[in-house]
Design a protein around this motif. Structure first.
Motif, PDB file in Angstrom:
ATOM      1  N   ILE A   9       0.838  -1.199   0.000  1.00 36.95           N
ATOM      2  CA  ILE A   9       0.000   0.000   0.000  1.00 36.95           C
ATOM      3  C   ILE A   9       0.872   1.249   0.000  1.00 36.95           C
ATOM      4  O   ILE A   9       0.627   2.195  -0.755  1.00 36.95           O
ATOM      5  N   ALA A  10       1.919   1.264   0.821  1.00 36.81           N
ATOM      6  CA  ALA A  10       2.824   2.415   0.867  1.00 36.81           C
ATOM      7  C   ALA A  10       3.475   2.634  -0.498  1.00 36.81           C
ATOM      8  O   ALA A  10       3.606   3.774  -0.953  1.00 36.81           O
ATOM      9  N   GLU A  12       2.186   1.801  -3.421  1.00 38.38           N
ATOM     10  CA  GLU A  12       1.144   2.324  -4.311  1.00 38.38           C
ATOM     11  C   GLU A  12       0.941   3.820  -4.081  1.00 38.38           C
ATOM     12  O   GLU A  12       0.792   4.590  -5.036  1.00 38.38           O
ATOM     13  N   ILE A  13       0.932   4.226  -2.825  1.00 34.63           N
ATOM     14  CA  ILE A  13       0.744   5.648  -2.519  1.00 34.63           C
ATOM     15  C   ILE A  13       1.944   6.454  -3.000  1.00 34.63           C
ATOM     16  O   ILE A  13       1.783   7.540  -3.559  1.00 34.63           O
ATOM     17  N   ARG A  14       3.146   5.934  -2.800  1.00 35.43           N
ATOM     18  CA  ARG A  14       4.338   6.638  -3.295  1.00 35.43           C
ATOM     19  C   ARG A  14       4.266   6.814  -4.816  1.00 35.43           C
ATOM     20  O   ARG A  14       4.608   7.869  -5.343  1.00 35.43           O
ATOM     21  N   ALA A  15       3.817   5.769  -5.511  1.00 33.57           N
ATOM     22  CA  ALA A  15       3.673   5.867  -6.969  1.00 33.57           C
ATOM     23  C   ALA A  15       2.619   6.916  -7.334  1.00 33.57           C
ATOM     24  O   ALA A  15       2.801   7.688  -8.288  1.00 33.57           O
ATOM     25  N   ALA A  16       1.533   6.973  -6.580  1.00 36.81           N
ATOM     26  CA  ALA A  16       0.488   7.979  -6.828  1.00 36.81           C
ATOM     27  C   ALA A  16       1.040   9.386  -6.594  1.00 36.81           C
ATOM     28  O   ALA A  16       0.703  10.316  -7.336  1.00 36.81           O
ATOM     29  N   VAL A  17       1.884   9.540  -5.593  1.00 40.29           N
ATOM     30  CA  VAL A  17       2.490  10.859  -5.327  1.00 40.29           C
ATOM     31  C   VAL A  17       3.437  11.241  -6.453  1.00 40.29           C
ATOM     32  O   VAL A  17       3.460  12.399  -6.891  1.00 40.29           O
ATOM     33  N   GLN A  18       4.207  10.286  -6.947  1.00 40.36           N
ATOM     34  CA  GLN A  18       5.102  10.571  -8.082  1.00 40.36           C
ATOM     35  C   GLN A  18       4.289  11.047  -9.297  1.00 40.36           C
ATOM     36  O   GLN A  18       4.664  12.003  -9.971  1.00 40.36           O
ATOM     37  N   ARG A  19       3.166  10.397  -9.547  1.00 41.04           N
ATOM     38  CA  ARG A  19       2.297  10.792 -10.677  1.00 41.04           C
ATOM     39  C   ARG A  19       1.708  12.183 -10.437  1.00 41.04           C
ATOM     40  O   ARG A  19       1.660  13.011 -11.338  1.00 41.04           O
ATOM     41  N   TRP A  20       1.259  12.439  -9.213  1.00 41.25           N
ATOM     42  CA  TRP A  20       0.713  13.752  -8.826  1.00 41.25           C
ATOM     43  C   TRP A  20       1.744  14.846  -9.100  1.00 41.25           C
ATOM     44  O   TRP A  20       1.418  15.863  -9.720  1.00 41.25           O
ATOM     45  N   ALA A  21       2.985  14.633  -8.661  1.00 36.25           N
ATOM     46  CA  ALA A  21       4.038  15.634  -8.856  1.00 36.25           C
ATOM     47  C   ALA A  21       4.371  15.795 -10.341  1.00 36.25           C
ATOM     48  O   ALA A  21       4.534  16.919 -10.834  1.00 36.25           O
ATOM     49  N   TYR A  22       4.444  14.682 -11.070  1.00 36.91           N
ATOM     50  CA  TYR A  22       4.730  14.741 -12.501  1.00 36.91           C
ATOM     51  C   TYR A  22       3.656  15.543 -13.238  1.00 36.91           C
ATOM     52  O   TYR A  22       3.963  16.435 -14.040  1.00 36.91           O
ATOM     53  N   LEU A  23       2.396  15.256 -12.947  1.00 37.16           N
ATOM     54  CA  LEU A  23       1.316  15.973 -13.618  1.00 37.16           C
ATOM     55  C   LEU A  23       1.236  17.432 -13.172  1.00 37.16           C
ATOM     56  O   LEU A  23       0.885  18.303 -13.974  1.00 37.16           O
ATOM     57  N   TYR A  24       1.570  17.712 -11.916  1.00 35.81           N
ATOM     58  CA  TYR A  24       1.611  19.108 -11.469  1.00 35.81           C
ATOM     59  C   TYR A  24       2.572  19.896 -12.353  1.00 35.81           C
ATOM     60  O   TYR A  24       2.288  21.033 -12.732  1.00 35.81           O
ATOM     61  N   ASP A  76      11.145  14.464  -0.100  1.00 38.07           N
ATOM     62  CA  ASP A  76      10.912  13.307   0.749  1.00 38.07           C
ATOM     63  C   ASP A  76       9.436  12.934   0.699  1.00 38.07           C
ATOM     64  O   ASP A  76       8.572  13.811   0.578  1.00 38.07           O
ATOM     65  N   VAL A  77       9.165  11.653   0.779  1.00 36.80           N
ATOM     66  CA  VAL A  77       7.798  11.143   0.791  1.00 36.80           C
ATOM     67  C   VAL A  77       7.725  10.074   1.881  1.00 36.80           C
ATOM     68  O   VAL A  77       8.491   9.109   1.856  1.00 36.80           O
ATOM     69  N   VAL A  78       6.834  10.266   2.831  1.00 31.60           N
ATOM     70  CA  VAL A  78       6.649   9.313   3.924  1.00 31.60           C
ATOM     71  C   VAL A  78       5.193   8.861   3.898  1.00 31.60           C
ATOM     72  O   VAL A  78       4.288   9.668   4.104  1.00 31.60           O
ATOM     73  N   ALA A  79       4.985   7.574   3.634  1.00 31.85           N
ATOM     74  CA  ALA A  79       3.630   7.037   3.510  1.00 31.85           C
ATOM     75  C   ALA A  79       3.305   6.132   4.690  1.00 31.85           C
ATOM     76  O   ALA A  79       4.159   5.371   5.160  1.00 31.85           O
ATOM     77  N   ALA A  80       2.086   6.236   5.163  1.00 30.97           N
ATOM     78  CA  ALA A  80       1.575   5.363   6.222  1.00 30.97           C
ATOM     79  C   ALA A  80       0.090   5.157   5.983  1.00 30.97           C
ATOM     80  O   ALA A  80      -0.681   6.115   5.986  1.00 30.97           O
ATOM     81  N   ASP A  81      -0.291   3.923   5.764  1.00 29.21           N
ATOM     82  CA  ASP A  81      -1.682   3.582   5.467  1.00 29.21           C
ATOM     83  C   ASP A  81      -2.166   4.401   4.273  1.00 29.21           C
ATOM     84  O   ASP A  81      -1.572   4.334   3.211  1.00 29.21           O
ATOM     85  N   ASP A  82      -3.225   5.197   4.456  1.00 30.96           N
ATOM     86  CA  ASP A  82      -3.791   5.958   3.341  1.00 30.96           C
ATOM     87  C   ASP A  82      -3.301   7.406   3.306  1.00 30.96           C
ATOM     88  O   ASP A  82      -3.801   8.209   2.539  1.00 30.96           O
ATOM     89  N   ARG A  83      -2.314   7.731   4.144  1.00 29.60           N
ATOM     90  CA  ARG A  83      -1.825   9.110   4.221  1.00 29.60           C
ATOM     91  C   ARG A  83      -0.356   9.173   3.844  1.00 29.60           C
ATOM     92  O   ARG A  83       0.393   8.225   4.035  1.00 29.60           O
ATOM     93  N   VAL A  84       0.011  10.326   3.331  1.00 30.55           N
ATOM     94  CA  VAL A  84       1.404  10.542   2.964  1.00 30.55           C
ATOM     95  C   VAL A  84       1.783  11.984   3.296  1.00 30.55           C
ATOM     96  O   VAL A  84       0.964  12.893   3.144  1.00 30.55           O
ATOM     97  N   VAL A  85       2.986  12.146   3.769  1.00 30.36           N
ATOM     98  CA  VAL A  85       3.546  13.473   3.987  1.00 30.36           C
ATOM     99  C   VAL A  85       4.576  13.690   2.886  1.00 30.36           C
ATOM    100  O   VAL A  85       5.485  12.865   2.702  1.00 30.36           O
ATOM    101  N   GLY A 111      -6.950   5.210  -4.519  1.00 29.05           N
ATOM    102  CA  GLY A 111      -5.900   5.713  -5.400  1.00 29.05           C
ATOM    103  C   GLY A 111      -5.985   7.187  -5.750  1.00 29.05           C
ATOM    104  O   GLY A 111      -5.178   7.675  -6.530  1.00 29.05           O
ATOM    105  N   GLN A 112      -6.961   7.907  -5.190  1.00 34.61           N
ATOM    106  CA  GLN A 112      -7.105   9.332  -5.483  1.00 34.61           C
ATOM    107  C   GLN A 112      -7.057  10.143  -4.192  1.00 34.61           C
ATOM    108  O   GLN A 112      -7.391   9.655  -3.114  1.00 34.61           O
ATOM    109  N   ILE A 113      -6.677  11.390  -4.328  1.00 32.71           N
ATOM    110  CA  ILE A 113      -6.559  12.286  -3.187  1.00 32.71           C
ATOM    111  C   ILE A 113      -7.943  12.772  -2.775  1.00 32.71           C
ATOM    112  O   ILE A 113      -8.696  13.278  -3.602  1.00 32.71           O
ATOM    113  N   ILE A 114      -8.252  12.606  -1.482  1.00 32.19           N
ATOM    114  CA  ILE A 114      -9.509  13.125  -0.954  1.00 32.19           C
ATOM    115  C   ILE A 114      -9.267  14.309  -0.018  1.00 32.19           C
ATOM    116  O   ILE A 114     -10.177  15.072   0.259  1.00 32.19           O
TER     117      ILE A 114
END
Length: 140
Positions: A9-10, A12-24, A76-85, A111-114
């Motif tokens: 899960i962590a 998957e979230i890290r990959a989602a953050v990478q995509r978020w930053a890339y698209l930003y 830096d990306v720190v993921a825990a459960d459904d949250r990431v810093v 898989g999406q930011i709420i």
């Protein structure tokens, strides 16, 4: 939940953050449409609050209008459960080089930011506050 599934899960979230930053950095409007759930909340304390995609598109277009060279760099990306810093640096150019450090606390669902709480020093981003203020006045 086993340790292995927690790591998955962590990852998957890290990959989602990478995509978020890339698209930003490459297509902020796709970032909004693809990375954020239909029901979401964005808060930048002291700057703005967003709860619908149409408004989000307007805000991000205003940001691009203020400085189309702005880029997000993950540090830096720190993921825990459904949250990431996410710790990052925003840099831009335009008429003068600038940078501001920022931190985003993102909550994911399916898989999406709420929830997106982003903290940054807006005084280091030339013209941003004025541009957003002008935009709010146009809406009134």
């Amino acid at each position: 939940m086993s340790e292995g599934s927690t790591w998955a899960i962590a990852d998957e979230i890290r990959a989602a953050v990478q995509r978020w930053a890339y698209l930003y950095n490459t297509d902020v409007h796709r970032m909004i449409d693809e990375c954020y759930a239909e029901s979401f909340h964005v808060l930048c304390p002291g700057l703005l609050e967003i709860t619908d995609k149409a408004h989000f598109h307007e805000i991000e277009q205003a940001v691009l209008d203020a400085d189309s060279t702005r880029r997000l760099h993950l540090t830096d990306v720190v993921a825990a459960d459904d949250r990431v810093v996410v710790e990052c640096v925003l840099r831009g150019g335009g008429t003068r080089q600038w940078e501001t450090f920022c931190c985003a606390i993102l909550t994911f669902k399916d898989g999406q930011i709420i929830n997106d709480h982003t903290y940054l020093d807006r005084t280091q981003w030339p013209g941003l506050r004025d541009h957003l203020r002008e935009m709010r006045q146009e809406d009134e």
